[in-house]
Design an enzyme around this catalytic site. Structure first.
Site, PDB file in Angstrom:
ATOM      1  N   ASP A 122       0.857  -1.180   0.000  1.00  0.00           N
ATOM      2  CA  ASP A 122       0.000   0.000   0.000  1.00  0.00           C
ATOM      3  C   ASP A 122       0.894   1.232   0.000  1.00  0.00           C
ATOM      4  OD1 ASP A 122       0.906   0.184   2.685  1.00  0.00           O
ATOM      5  OD2 ASP A 122      -0.800  -1.005   3.358  1.00  0.00           O
ATOM      6  N   ASP A 124       1.452   5.051   1.727  1.00  0.00           N
ATOM      7  CA  ASP A 124       1.112   5.950   2.828  1.00  0.00           C
ATOM      8  C   ASP A 124       1.563   7.360   2.479  1.00  0.00           C
ATOM      9  OD1 ASP A 124       0.051   3.877   4.310  1.00  0.00           O
ATOM     10  OD2 ASP A 124       1.933   3.449   5.336  1.00  0.00           O
ATOM     11  N   ASP A 201       9.917   2.975  12.553  1.00  0.00           N
ATOM     12  CA  ASP A 201      10.438   1.789  13.225  1.00  0.00           C
ATOM     13  C   ASP A 201      11.845   1.416  12.771  1.00  0.00           C
ATOM     14  OD1 ASP A 201       9.538   1.121  10.692  1.00  0.00           O
ATOM     15  OD2 ASP A 201       8.066  -0.356  11.383  1.00  0.00           O
TER      16      ASP A 201
END
Length: 528
Positions: A122, A124, A201
């Site tokens: 996807d 973002d 992250d």
């Protein structure tokens, strides 16, 4: 998988300050010869920062004087990225915000995947617009989340996630344990982008892409780690995983999907803090497991979960299978469980996932065979009966005519013997009952807790994350074999998979794909 041709270099540099951690929960850790551990160093060697004219000095996340990774602004075309590779719904959202005068960037894993020439799962978007302004731009838009709110913009059947710099700024520092100073020599826009990337992250996810200026911003050393095929946390791994323990599973997922390895520090804390994942709620665990097993990297995920001591927490039946078969943490060999998922992986991709009922069904099917090995023709006829909706006699007749060579290396499958038609039918029905019984055990805390009981010092977990509705859906896949042919069910013809229906959990597609995976496993092109 590494990227060649990237000549620049930078090395993330954060001092490591591992904290003491005590794990409480529904798990017991110990040591046993069959459950050997990884030999990981207790200390880590810090790399030296390479020097470059675009290096921006500042303080690291521990507040000590040192240099942050070199800040790099790269031309996306030099990295082979074309805006045509961005999905149409995402381009529509980007253009809508840009026309209103807002700055917009692609951020996170999608940028990494574009660099790697992979199809992103996807896209973002992050923007300078406030979320309320995003909602005014798009009529079909909703705000979700409380702690970290974002907007879901609906474009046709696609949802595009949009976050705001202003929201991330308000949340900045909530999980950080150290004060951050503003790096010297940076302008306001760089500072805002850098501060957002610092909340990511892993370094390879800390990239921003301005598709209009065609610039990729790398503040965390992500490009260098992509070049080295490394998964490395942005802040010290001990801190990162304790702030958000889901990052442990995301690390496994990303490394599995990309074929990357962990940095030494990240590897150490993935293993030593593995029991932190018990803090996650079951729905989140189910989501992360589905990301690992339904998107084309299941075999690699299972290997890494086993290597780092997570499999016995999440899937203790499968961990017990590895132990019984002498499958060591760093084993390069294969077995039937891994072969089944290897064949599934060949049919899937990040943009062509399967419904979770398929991989759960494969787990249950394999455990039933592992507990009680079956004749080759029984396995073949069972798979055919699942495919055709429960017409066992038709499945038996087809199976008896198969003359292909099979893989004889799996102990779960016994050598074919002569079985008359009725005996073969009864054996297929019995296998179906075993699969149903296995599903019950996989969703029962008591049976899950007993999975590793034969190994007194091994980890024990009674974690069950499969919800009731999903359990019932998996049962539906196989119950036709026990209850007889389903009225009105028409078996799928041909080999083409309808991936849209497969992702939605269509019984026809699930059964077809299951049978195909089993047949590709037991009747491979090059049998051993």
């Amino acid at each position: 998988m590494a990227v060649s041709g990237l000549s620049f270099a930078c090395k993330p540099y954060f001092p490591l300050r591992p904290s003491l951690f005590h794990c409480f929960g529904k798990i017991r850790f110990g040591s046993v010869a069959a459950i050997e551990t990884l030999d990981e160093p207790e200390t880590f060697i810090k790399g030296n920062n390479s020097q470059s004219s675009d290096n921006s000095p500042g303080k690291n996340v521990s507040g000590e004087d040192s240099k942050l990774p070199q800040w790099k602004k790269l031309n996306s075309q030099d990295l082979g990225i074309s805006t045509s590779t961005i999905s149409k719904p995402t381009r529509k959202v980007l253009n809508g915000l840009k026309r209103k005068g807002f700055e917009v960037y692609l951020v996170g894993g999608c940028v990494r995947d574009l660099i790697l020439k992979r199809t992103p799962k996807d896209f973002d978007i992050i923007t300078t617009a406030e979320l309320r302004e995003v909602m005014r731009v798009f009529s079909r838009c909703e705000r979700i989340g409380r702690r970290f709110p974002i907007c879901h913009v609906h474009v046709g059947d696609t949802i595009v996630e949009v976050s705001s710099f202003s929201t991330s700024t308000r949340n900045f520092g909530r999980g950080l344990t150290h004060e951050l100073g503003r790096p010297a020599g940076c302008d306001e826009k760089d500072f805002v982008r850098w501060r957002n990337c610092l909340q990511r992250d892993f370094t390879i996810n800390g990239l921003m892409f301005d598709p209009y200026a065609r610039i990729i911003y790398d503040y965390m050393g992500g490009i260098e780690d992509i070049k080295k095929a490394k998964v490395r946390t942005v802040i010290p791994a001990s801190t990162s995983f304790q702030e958000d323990c889901a990052r442990i599973l995301r690390a496994i997922r990303i490394a599995s999907r990309l074929g990357f390895t962990f940095s030494r520090e990240t590897a150490h804390f993935v293993k030593s803090l593995s029991c932190l994942i018990l803090k996650l709620d079951k729905s989140r665990l189910m989501l992360e497991m589905n990301y690992m097993l339904a998107y084309g990297s299941a075999e690699a995920s299972l290997r890494l979960l086993w290597k780092f001591g997570l499999l016995e927490i999440l899937l203790p039946f499968q961990a017990a299978y590895f132990v019984r078969n002498g499958f060591r943490r760093l084993d390069k060999r294969s077995n039937m469980l891994l072969s089944l998922f290897s064949k599934l992986d060949r049919l899937l991709a990040p943009d062509r996932p399967c419904h979770s009922s398929l991989w759960i069904g494969i787990l249950a099917f394999h455990k039933a065979l592992s507990d009680k090995p079956r004749d080759l023709l029984v396995v073949a006829a069972f798979s055919l009966a699942v495919h055709n909706g429960g017409d066992i006699l038709e499945a038996v007749d087809i199976a008896r005519r198969i003359n292909k060579s099979h893989d004889s290396s799996f102990h779960e499958i016994s050598e074919p013997q002569y079985l008359d038609r009725q005996t073969l039918k009864d054996e297929v029905t019995d296998l179906a009952a075993s699969v149903k019984s296995t599903l019950c055990e996989m969703t029962d805390e008591y049976f899950v807790s007993q999975a590793m009981s034969a190994y007194s010092q091994a980890p024990v977990s009674d974690l069950v994350f499969i919800p009731l509705a999903l359990y019932l859906k998996v049962c539906k896949v196989f119950e036709c074999v026990r209850e007889g042919a389903e009225k009105g069910f028409v078996a799928k013809q041909g080999s083409r998979i309808d991936y849209e229906l497969l992702a939605l959990g269509s019984l026809r597609e699930i059964r077809h794909t299951f049978a195909r995976v089993v047949f590709d496993t037991i009747y491979p092109l090059n049998p051993t």
